[in-house]
Motif scaffolding. Structure first.
Motif, short mmCIF file in Angstrom:
data_model
loop_
_atom_site.label_atom_id
_atom_site.label_comp_id
_atom_site.label_asym_id
_atom_site.label_seq_id
_atom_site.Cartn_x
_atom_site.Cartn_y
_atom_site.Cartn_z
N THR A 1 56.85 -7.68 0.32
CA THR A 1 56.91 -6.34 0.91
C THR A 1 57.03 -6.48 2.43
N GLY A 2 57.36 -5.38 3.09
CA GLY A 2 57.36 -5.32 4.55
C GLY A 2 58.22 -6.38 5.22
N ASP A 3 57.63 -7.04 6.24
CA ASP A 3 58.36 -8.05 7.02
C ASP A 3 58.84 -9.21 6.16
N LEU A 4 58.02 -9.61 5.18
CA LEU A 4 58.42 -10.72 4.32
C LEU A 4 59.63 -10.32 3.47
N LYS A 5 59.60 -9.14 2.93
CA LYS A 5 60.74 -8.68 2.13
C LYS A 5 62.01 -8.66 2.97
N ARG A 6 61.90 -8.16 4.20
CA ARG A 6 63.07 -8.14 5.08
C ARG A 6 63.55 -9.56 5.40
N ALA A 7 62.63 -10.46 5.63
CA ALA A 7 63.01 -11.86 5.91
C ALA A 7 63.70 -12.48 4.70
N TYR A 8 63.13 -12.30 3.53
CA TYR A 8 63.74 -12.81 2.30
C TYR A 8 65.13 -12.23 2.10
N GLU A 9 65.27 -10.93 2.30
CA GLU A 9 66.58 -10.28 2.12
C GLU A 9 67.62 -10.87 3.06
N GLU A 10 67.23 -11.13 4.30
CA GLU A 10 68.15 -11.72 5.27
C GLU A 10 68.56 -13.13 4.85
N VAL A 11 67.59 -13.90 4.40
CA VAL A 11 67.89 -15.27 3.95
C VAL A 11 68.81 -15.22 2.73
N LEU A 12 68.52 -14.37 1.80
CA LEU A 12 69.37 -14.25 0.61
C LEU A 12 70.79 -13.81 0.99
N ARG A 13 70.88 -12.89 1.94
CA ARG A 13 72.19 -12.41 2.38
C ARG A 13 73.00 -13.51 3.06
N THR A 14 72.35 -14.32 3.88
CA THR A 14 73.07 -15.33 4.66
C THR A 14 73.17 -16.68 3.98
N ARG A 15 72.21 -17.02 3.12
CA ARG A 15 72.19 -18.36 2.52
C ARG A 15 72.26 -18.36 1.00
N GLY A 16 71.97 -17.22 0.38
CA GLY A 16 72.10 -17.12 -1.06
C GLY A 16 70.88 -17.52 -1.87
N LYS A 17 69.89 -18.17 -1.23
CA LYS A 17 68.68 -18.54 -1.96
C LYS A 17 67.54 -18.76 -0.98
N ILE A 18 66.32 -18.67 -1.51
CA ILE A 18 65.12 -18.93 -0.73
C ILE A 18 64.67 -20.36 -1.05
N SER A 19 64.63 -21.21 -0.04
CA SER A 19 64.20 -22.60 -0.26
C SER A 19 62.68 -22.67 -0.33
N ASN A 20 62.18 -23.75 -0.88
CA ASN A 20 60.74 -23.94 -1.00
C ASN A 20 60.06 -23.99 0.37
N ILE A 21 60.72 -24.55 1.37
CA ILE A 21 60.12 -24.61 2.70
C ILE A 21 59.93 -23.20 3.27
N MET A 22 60.81 -22.30 2.91
CA MET A 22 60.66 -20.90 3.34
C MET A 22 59.56 -20.21 2.56
N ARG A 23 59.52 -20.44 1.24
CA ARG A 23 58.46 -19.85 0.42
C ARG A 23 57.07 -20.31 0.88
N ALA A 24 56.97 -21.55 1.32
CA ALA A 24 55.67 -22.09 1.75
C ALA A 24 55.13 -21.35 2.97
N GLN A 25 55.99 -20.63 3.66
CA GLN A 25 55.57 -19.87 4.85
C GLN A 25 55.44 -18.37 4.56
N SER A 26 55.49 -18.01 3.30
CA SER A 26 55.55 -16.60 2.93
C SER A 26 54.28 -15.82 3.24
N LEU A 27 53.14 -16.49 3.38
CA LEU A 27 51.91 -15.77 3.70
C LEU A 27 51.89 -15.30 5.15
N ASN A 28 52.80 -15.84 5.96
CA ASN A 28 52.86 -15.45 7.37
C ASN A 28 54.32 -15.21 7.76
#
Length: 132
Positions: free
Chosen positions: A13-40
């Motif tokens: 939700t919120g900032d994380l959702k927007r960050a994920y959406e941007e990554v998906l739009r530009t890279r097509g997938k969320i990598s594990n290194i990005m998921r590991a930072q999802s709490l912040n």
């Protein structure tokens, strides 16, 4: 998958959702290194900004040179995740399978251009003997 607690895309939700959406739009997938930072999400966005700047930003190094350095240094640091990540990107730029194999094993490949050899040598020296 990481043992660190993460927030999956469908729960973001919120900032994380927007960050994920941007990554998906530009890279097509969320990598594990990005998921590991999802709490912040602030840290995730800072990481993405740094990564994009280092890998894609204006530089005297080509993308292939950057991926070459990242691959061999990741191998020296024994980071299999990064070797895989950067090695796959490098495969696009480096058409020699033997050279790619050497880089992924942390070795200076044979028959590379003088500039590439110098870049690799310097990166290895900074990694292995930073005080020198």
């Amino acid at each position: 998958m990481t043992w660190i607690k993460t927030i999956p895309e469908d729960k973001a939700t919120g900032d994380l959702k927007r960050a994920y959406e941007e990554v998906l739009r530009t890279r097509g997938k969320i990598s594990n290194i990005m998921r590991a930072q999802s709490l912040n999400p602030t840290v995730l966005n800072s990481f993405l900004e740094l990564y994009v700047s280092l890998v894609f930003g204006k530089s005297g190094l080509s993308r292939g040179e950057r991926e070459t350095i990242a691959t061999i240094i990741s191998a020296q640091n024994r980071c299999d995740y990064c070797v895989m990540h950067h090695g796959e990107a490098l495969r696009f730029y480096l058409k020699n399978g033997d050279q790619l194999k050497d880089l992924k094993q942390g070795r200076q490949p044979e028959n590379v251009p003088t500039r590439t050899k110098a870049l690799i040598d310097y990166a290895l020296e900074l990694t292995l003997e930073p005080g020198r």
